[in-house]
Design a protein around this motif. Structure first.
Motif, PDB file in Angstrom:
ATOM      1  N   TRP B  66      37.860  26.638  37.733  1.00 52.60           N
ATOM      2  CA  TRP B  66      37.184  27.775  37.107  1.00 52.60           C
ATOM      3  C   TRP B  66      37.942  28.275  35.870  1.00 52.60           C
ATOM      4  O   TRP B  66      39.164  28.402  35.890  1.00 52.60           O
ATOM      5  N   ARG B  67      37.219  28.505  34.804  1.00 53.18           N
ATOM      6  CA  ARG B  67      37.799  29.069  33.584  1.00 53.18           C
ATOM      7  C   ARG B  67      36.883  30.186  33.098  1.00 53.18           C
ATOM      8  O   ARG B  67      35.659  30.117  33.294  1.00 53.18           O
ATOM      9  N   LEU B  68      37.476  31.198  32.470  1.00 52.66           N
ATOM     10  CA  LEU B  68      36.713  32.339  31.974  1.00 52.66           C
ATOM     11  C   LEU B  68      37.012  32.523  30.490  1.00 52.66           C
ATOM     12  O   LEU B  68      38.041  33.101  30.133  1.00 52.66           O
ATOM     13  N   PRO B  69      36.124  32.051  29.608  1.00 50.44           N
ATOM     14  CA  PRO B  69      36.325  32.292  28.176  1.00 50.44           C
ATOM     15  C   PRO B  69      36.042  33.764  27.836  1.00 50.44           C
ATOM     16  O   PRO B  69      35.097  34.347  28.364  1.00 50.44           O
ATOM     17  N   LEU B  80      40.760  32.317  30.274  1.00 47.98           N
ATOM     18  CA  LEU B  80      41.510  32.775  31.436  1.00 47.98           C
ATOM     19  C   LEU B  80      41.284  31.836  32.607  1.00 47.98           C
ATOM     20  O   LEU B  80      40.224  31.211  32.711  1.00 47.98           O
ATOM     21  N   ASP B  81      42.302  31.737  33.488  1.00 47.86           N
ATOM     22  CA  ASP B  81      42.087  31.036  34.762  1.00 47.86           C
ATOM     23  C   ASP B  81      42.584  31.937  35.888  1.00 47.86           C
ATOM     24  O   ASP B  81      43.147  33.012  35.643  1.00 47.86           O
ATOM     25  N   LEU B  82      42.359  31.500  37.126  1.00 48.38           N
ATOM     26  CA  LEU B  82      42.620  32.383  38.253  1.00 48.38           C
ATOM     27  C   LEU B  82      44.107  32.690  38.400  1.00 48.38           C
ATOM     28  O   LEU B  82      44.483  33.850  38.625  1.00 48.38           O
ATOM     29  N   LEU B 179      37.682  46.508  36.327  1.00 49.53           N
ATOM     30  CA  LEU B 179      38.531  45.401  36.783  1.00 49.53           C
ATOM     31  C   LEU B 179      37.804  44.058  36.741  1.00 49.53           C
ATOM     32  O   LEU B 179      36.599  43.987  36.947  1.00 49.53           O
ATOM     33  N   LEU B 180      38.605  43.021  36.516  1.00 51.67           N
ATOM     34  CA  LEU B 180      38.200  41.671  36.891  1.00 51.67           C
ATOM     35  C   LEU B 180      38.792  41.452  38.282  1.00 51.67           C
ATOM     36  O   LEU B 180      39.999  41.249  38.433  1.00 51.67           O
ATOM     37  N   ALA B 181      37.934  41.530  39.315  1.00 50.85           N
ATOM     38  CA  ALA B 181      38.419  41.583  40.697  1.00 50.85           C
ATOM     39  C   ALA B 181      38.385  40.211  41.328  1.00 50.85           C
ATOM     40  O   ALA B 181      37.392  39.487  41.216  1.00 50.85           O
ATOM     41  N   TYR B 182      39.491  39.864  42.014  1.00 58.07           N
ATOM     42  CA  TYR B 182      39.572  38.585  42.721  1.00 58.07           C
ATOM     43  C   TYR B 182      39.829  38.761  44.214  1.00 58.07           C
ATOM     44  O   TYR B 182      39.896  37.785  44.944  1.00 58.07           O
ATOM     45  N   PRO B 196      34.997  33.106  42.272  1.00 57.97           N
ATOM     46  CA  PRO B 196      36.341  33.656  42.492  1.00 57.97           C
ATOM     47  C   PRO B 196      36.577  35.031  41.842  1.00 57.97           C
ATOM     48  O   PRO B 196      37.471  35.734  42.288  1.00 57.97           O
ATOM     49  N   VAL B 197      35.800  35.415  40.840  1.00 56.04           N
ATOM     50  CA  VAL B 197      36.090  36.667  40.115  1.00 56.04           C
ATOM     51  C   VAL B 197      34.791  37.375  39.757  1.00 56.04           C
ATOM     52  O   VAL B 197      33.842  36.753  39.273  1.00 56.04           O
ATOM     53  N   ARG B 198      34.765  38.682  40.003  1.00 62.07           N
ATOM     54  CA  ARG B 198      33.622  39.508  39.603  1.00 62.07           C
ATOM     55  C   ARG B 198      34.109  40.700  38.804  1.00 62.07           C
ATOM     56  O   ARG B 198      35.294  41.048  38.823  1.00 62.07           O
ATOM     57  N   LEU B 199      33.165  41.341  38.135  1.00 63.01           N
ATOM     58  CA  LEU B 199      33.451  42.576  37.430  1.00 63.01           C
ATOM     59  C   LEU B 199      33.275  43.748  38.395  1.00 63.01           C
ATOM     60  O   LEU B 199      32.365  43.728  39.232  1.00 63.01           O
ATOM     61  N   VAL B 200      34.129  44.762  38.272  1.00 67.49           N
ATOM     62  CA  VAL B 200      33.959  46.014  39.020  1.00 67.49           C
ATOM     63  C   VAL B 200      33.988  47.168  38.024  1.00 67.49           C
ATOM     64  O   VAL B 200      34.946  47.304  37.260  1.00 67.49           O
TER      65      VAL B 200
END
Lengths: 369, 369
Positions: B66-69, B80-82, B179-182, B196-200
């Motif tokens: 998983w990657r987050l541009p 970003l990565d985890l 937050l970027l919550a994991y 693996p990651v959601r917005l809060v």
């Protein structure tokens, strides 16, 4: 109390032919839930996605002060606690569990109760200690006939105030694979699955797996409690007794392919080779065949079955490759077990809406890829 | 594809005045689920009991690849990565989250969509890293206006094929508590909550907390995606834009007292002193008052509020002692926040059925103890 009971706890009924889902049925659907069908991709259902049906309220039971009497027609009554159960032989079994009312909302006329469509199923790894050695340790008396399991969940159903109670015939209660389970998927039982301890009866519909256990009682006659002789019967009239609901009828489900429409949940699939996959199970005997239809049940093709599971009580994966060309389709899938039981295309009906295993129908639009 | 889309992905509509819940609405209710109301007894909602709404399917995202541009109107795009997110500053916040469609099924006429009654709520401890430092690190350009969050969940809604996407105005995206919550409740995010990651986004309705994040894009204009300008608007006509749905309106819920009837969920309570308890929350300002009515909203009494939570974003407990004498009652409870917002007894209506916070009504029969 009588007038309040009659006003707020009505007899069972069938929906009128044109009657859609009521607010009372919706209220049950909003708190209980099925497996989101895409989660069939997991061999073991992740926590929170396993189907869940709570008859009354989930009770809050303190695991420290919890005690489980094993009494009745036994020579030496026992009182079990959680540490004691954990010190006994420890067994983990993978079990597919399904609600006996799965499929009810598709019946015509529709029995008014928890309105499941097809999704009331899940597979978990249950860890606990076998029941049979405990029964033998307590010493069943010669007149012992059934074992009654009482939960801490309390309420009124169809005018009858009760703790949730179900029995097993002695032969079933003494099966080596019947567990007093205190873990689910390697963690302590979640409250909604019966913490601290529930019964697990592999192969039987969910109503037998009594949650929040608070007493085990051996009796010398068939149990006549509400959930045994009024609910969970396969009769067609309000008054006849009907046969008891016991083991899970065979069923296969599809992991819905492609992507969904939000509102209709219909599927959109890109044209080309599409691997259809899913799970199939039966509580009577191992699944021996799964067939797939892309034309609403006119023609059927054999799917490939995954190797048999380590556990005879868990669902079995299947797959079938579809050469999908643009158009509209209705996908169906049908399981057969080693006893020759299979799934009907038209539903035999019973008044409680139990043990329905009508084949699933999934509308799909194949679109240019 | 056009004809398939029109046939299987219809425009939004209102139910006819006499129209009960449809099979399509039921299908959504069977897969999504609310909090069982007795679980309001927990300050932090246990795993599996928090409300859940999935727009399309829950995607299976591999956390390792998983990657987050983080791209768009930034000077230095990031990927970003985890592991990278986990090495950044770690914050845990307790947040009450509610679906913007909560209460929809009680509206008349009823917008046809996920048919929530009152139960689409839950409170969790979300752990992750703040978004604002990442945005600053990437360097927002002077023309940056909004931040768009794209999830991996893909489907069609009202004829529009889409990945789920929502935006936040820059001022909200730069709040220290977004937050970027994991993690959820101290464990890695469950798949259904956006692994693996959601917005809060504390204080906002659930639609803003994008799950299964796969891209963050800074843009130089207001975002015009489907979930931003078509869905989640407070308009009364099919065509008018309406105001955007943002923060959670105040609401209080009761832990239903006594024990329930299975089918009606009506409550039976033994006569005597009964402590009524529940939770109250608002996304606009702290809850400052909760009132209880035992006569369907004719008369109201002030409940005792528990001490304010450590977190300004979590619900607040309340209690009120009722001297319950035999008879039939309708219990209601109403929250007010520091901004003076409160709950209506008659529901102002909007076409999407959003932000409804009509007071809860719980039928109760008090019986001889």
């Amino acid at each position: 109390m009588d007038s309040a009971v009659h006003a707020l706890s009505a007899p069972s009924r069938l929906a009128d032919p044109q009657e859609a889902i009521s607010i009372e049925e919706l209220q049950l659907a909003a708190r209980n839930h099925g497996i989101p069908l895409e989660a069939l991709r997991y061999e073991v259902t992740p926590p929170g996605l396993h189907y869940l049906l709570t008859h009354f309220d989930m009770p809050a039971v303190d695991p420290v002060t919890w005690r489980l009497p094993l009494t009745g027609r036994v020579a030496r009554p026992l009182t079990l606690d959680l540490d004691g159960l954990r010190e006994r032989p420890r067994v983990t079994t993978r079990v597919t569990m399904e609600c006996a009312g799965n499929g009810r909302a598709h019946l015509l006329p529709r029995p008014v109760s928890q309105p499941w469509l097809v999704e009331a199923v899940g597979t978990a790894e249950w860890t606990g200690t076998p029941l049979a050695p405990l029964l033998r340790e307590a010493g069943l008396t010669d007149d012992a006939v059934e074992v009654v399991f009482t939960g801490s969940d309390h309420g009124i159903e169809r005018g009858v105030e009760q703790d949730y109670q179900r029995s097993l015939p002695l032969a079933e209660a003494l099966r080596a694979d019947v567990l007093l389970a205190y873990e689910m998927n390697g963690a302590p039982l979640p409250v909604q699955h019966g913490a601290p301890v529930r019964l697990v009866v592999p192969g039987w519909y969910g109503m037998a797996h009594v949650k929040w256990l608070r007493e085990i009682t051996v009796i010398d006659r068939p149990f006549d409690g509400y959930q045994q002789v009024v609910a969970y019967r396969l009769g067609n009239t309000p008054d006849g007794p009907g046969d008891p609901v016991t083991r899970i009828e065979p069923r296969a489900l599809l992991i819905p392919p492609g992507f969904p429409d939000f509102m209709s949940r219909a599927r959109f699939v890109k044209a080309g080779q599409v691997v259809l996959e899913g799970r199939a199970w039966s509580g009577w005997a191992p699944v021996t065949g799964v067939e797939v239809s892309t034309d609403g049940g006119e023609h059927w093709s054999a799917a490939r079955l995954e190797d048999a599971q380590a556990s005879p009580w868990a669902w079995r994966g299947w797959s079938w490759t579809w050469d999908a060309t643009p158009g509209r389709y209705e996908l169906s899938v049908r399981a057969t077990d080693a006893d020759g039981r299979t799934q009907p295309l038209e539903q035999p009906w019973n008044r409680g809406g139990f043990a329905s295993n009508l084949v699933q129908r999934v509308p799909v639009a194949v679109i240019d890829g």
